[in-house]
Design an enzyme around this catalytic site. Structure first.
Site, PDB file in Angstrom:
ATOM      1  N   CYS A 174      93.284  27.577 -68.614  1.00 32.60           N
ATOM      2  CA  CYS A 174      93.476  26.972 -68.264  1.00 32.60           C
ATOM      3  C   CYS A 174      93.411  25.927 -66.813  1.00 32.60           C
ATOM      4  O   CYS A 174      93.020  26.428 -66.022  1.00 32.60           O
ATOM      5  CB  CYS A 174      94.730  25.871 -69.053  1.00 32.60           C
ATOM      6  N   HIS A 176     103.949  27.786 -62.158  1.00 28.85           N
ATOM      7  CA  HIS A 176     105.586  28.032 -62.775  1.00 28.85           C
ATOM      8  C   HIS A 176     106.144  26.749 -62.299  1.00 28.85           C
ATOM      9  O   HIS A 176     107.245  26.424 -62.366  1.00 28.85           O
ATOM     10  CB  HIS A 176     105.776  29.182 -63.657  1.00 28.85           C
ATOM     11  N   GLU A 213     109.462  28.765 -65.216  1.00 31.30           N
ATOM     12  CA  GLU A 213     108.921  27.618 -65.330  1.00 31.30           C
ATOM     13  C   GLU A 213     110.641  27.228 -65.392  1.00 31.30           C
ATOM     14  O   GLU A 213     110.514  25.922 -65.188  1.00 31.30           O
ATOM     15  CB  GLU A 213     108.225  27.400 -65.884  1.00 31.30           C
ATOM     16  N   THR A 255     106.735  24.205 -70.979  1.00 31.48           N
ATOM     17  CA  THR A 255     105.020  23.886 -70.959  1.00 31.48           C
ATOM     18  C   THR A 255     104.931  24.513 -72.236  1.00 31.48           C
ATOM     19  O   THR A 255     103.540  24.349 -72.919  1.00 31.48           O
ATOM     20  CB  THR A 255     104.341  23.982 -70.152  1.00 31.48           C
ATOM     21  N   CYS A 280     102.069  22.256 -73.530  1.00 28.15           N
ATOM     22  CA  CYS A 280     100.503  21.265 -72.539  1.00 28.15           C
ATOM     23  C   CYS A 280      99.569  21.606 -73.521  1.00 28.15           C
ATOM     24  O   CYS A 280      99.920  22.310 -74.725  1.00 28.15           O
ATOM     25  CB  CYS A 280     100.152  21.955 -71.258  1.00 28.15           C
TER      26      CYS A 280
HETATM   27  S1  SF4 Z   1     101.586  24.002 -68.110  1.00 28.66           S
HETATM   28 FE1  SF4 Z   1      99.264  24.418 -69.397  1.00 28.66          FE
HETATM   29  S2  SF4 Z   1      97.460  23.577 -67.848  1.00 28.66           S
HETATM   30 FE2  SF4 Z   1      99.998  24.140 -66.843  1.00 28.66          FE
HETATM   31  S3  SF4 Z   1      99.522  26.412 -65.707  1.00 28.66           S
HETATM   32 FE3  SF4 Z   1     100.823  25.966 -67.600  1.00 28.66          FE
HETATM   33  S4  SF4 Z   1      99.946  26.825 -69.621  1.00 28.66           S
HETATM   34 FE4  SF4 Z   1      97.878  25.561 -67.881  1.00 28.66          FE
END
Ligand code: SF4
Length: 327
Positions: free
Chosen positions: A23, A85, A137, A175, A205
């Site tokens: 991503c 994260h 995260e 996310t 996300c």
């Molecule tokens: S939040 Fe989504 S776009 Fe950002 S690093 Fe994590 S998986 Fe990838």
């Protein structure tokens, strides 16, 4: 009807999911380490795995990155990169105290959730953060406002929460969760708290939801779905769960092609293949090569979205790169 469903089931075939793999946030984080190595030279310290993928970490280690758990393992004055994260504010503070040159590779979509947490905490909301306990995260986001945030670890976590004022509660999320499970958690929260507010925009996300969406499309046609990704990668683990929920008869997570057990393929005619957001496509190509050796030569790529998002490198790194270019 999906494209997959219209393909005649003759011979052995692979349904290859797209989007899959890297991503924008992972791409930026990995590039941040690579560019920092070029600019400052090895070693570069990275707090936690830059992204949750074994191969990526091993490759960067070979180039001179040193992965540590905490800032105190980084020599004073050295360069440290914070992972995609995100980190709690106290981690920046520790870096300042140790005079570290800190580069923040937090994905901008995680930073957005941090900003939401700060804003709702400043307005004295109770914040229900849906996420997996202990995930980096979640630790980072919760660290923005520990006095206001309670973790809700899936639908079963709903009964444990208690809020001060049911009129002033908002939910936020990690996310990389399962979209469907999160909706279930929110529905249960709303039964208890009818005035619960939602985040201003989706916290799960685009990359997580797109990868889950395409897996749902292919899974009903698959005897087995192979997800390339590491066990500590939340979004990769979710892809296996989503595949099974959507009707795949089996699902497996592998870091590398050689981990594929031939017994998984013994009675299979259709194998689904995808990868988590932290996985370089070369690992998927190796999986396809292994499957081809076992007769799965017919590969249909099933596309449900085209992703074009990119993020620019962290400001602090770009500034130093520009200065170096000026000489
Ligand atoms: S939040 Fe989504 S776009 Fe950002 S690093 Fe994590 S998986 Fe990838």
């Amino acid at each position: 009807m999906t494209e997959a469903a219209t393909t005649p089931r003759t011979g052995k075939r692979v349904l290859l999911a797209k989007p899959r793999g890297y991503c924008a946030g992972v791409d930026r984080a990995v590039q941040t380490v690579e560019e920092a190595l070029k600019l400052y030279g090895a070693p570069i310290y990275v707090r936690k795995q830059i992204v949750h993928n074994k191969h990526v970490v091993q490759t960067l280690e070979a180039q001179g990155a040193i992965f540590v758990e905490e800032n105190e393992e980084v020599p004073e004055g050295a360069t440290v990169i914070f992972s995609a994260h995100g980190v709690a504010p106290e981690v920046y503070e520790q870096a300042r105290e140790r005079s570290l040159r800190a580069i923040d590779a937090t994905c901008p979509l995680v930073t957005k959730v941090h900003q939401e947490a700060r804003r709702f905490a400043a307005e004295d909301y109770d914040i229900l953060l849906i996420g997996h306990e202990g995930h980096e995260e979640v630790v980072g986001t919760a660290g923005e406002a520990p006095a206001h945030i309670q973790l809700v670890d899936g639908p079963d976590g709903v009964d444990k929460i208690s809020v001060r004022d049911p009129n002033k509660v908002v939910w936020l999320s990690q996310t990389t969760l399962s979209v469907d499970e999160t909706l279930e958690t929110v529905a249960r929260l709303k039964q208890r708290l009818p005035l619960l507010q939602s985040p201003p925009s989706d916290d799960i996300c685009y990359a997580t939801s797109n990868r889950q969406h395409v897996v749902k499309e292919i899974a009903p046609d698959c005897d087995v779905v192979i997800v390339v990704g590491s066990r500590n990668s939340s979004n990769s683990v979710r892809l296996v769960e989503v595949a099974l929920d959507a009707g795949a008869r089996a699902g497996h997570l592998v870091d590398f092609a050689h981990e594929i057990d031939d017994a998984w393929l013994a009675d299979a005619r259709t194998v689904g293949v995808t990868s988590g957001a932290s996985v370089p496509d070369e690992l998927v190509q190796q999986v396809l090569a292994r499957l081809a050796e076992r007769g799965f030569t017919d590969v249909d790529e099933i596309t449900t979205a085209n992703e074009r998002l990119t993020f620019s490198l962290p400001q602090e790194l770009k500034r130093d790169m520009k200065a170096a270019a000026r000489g």
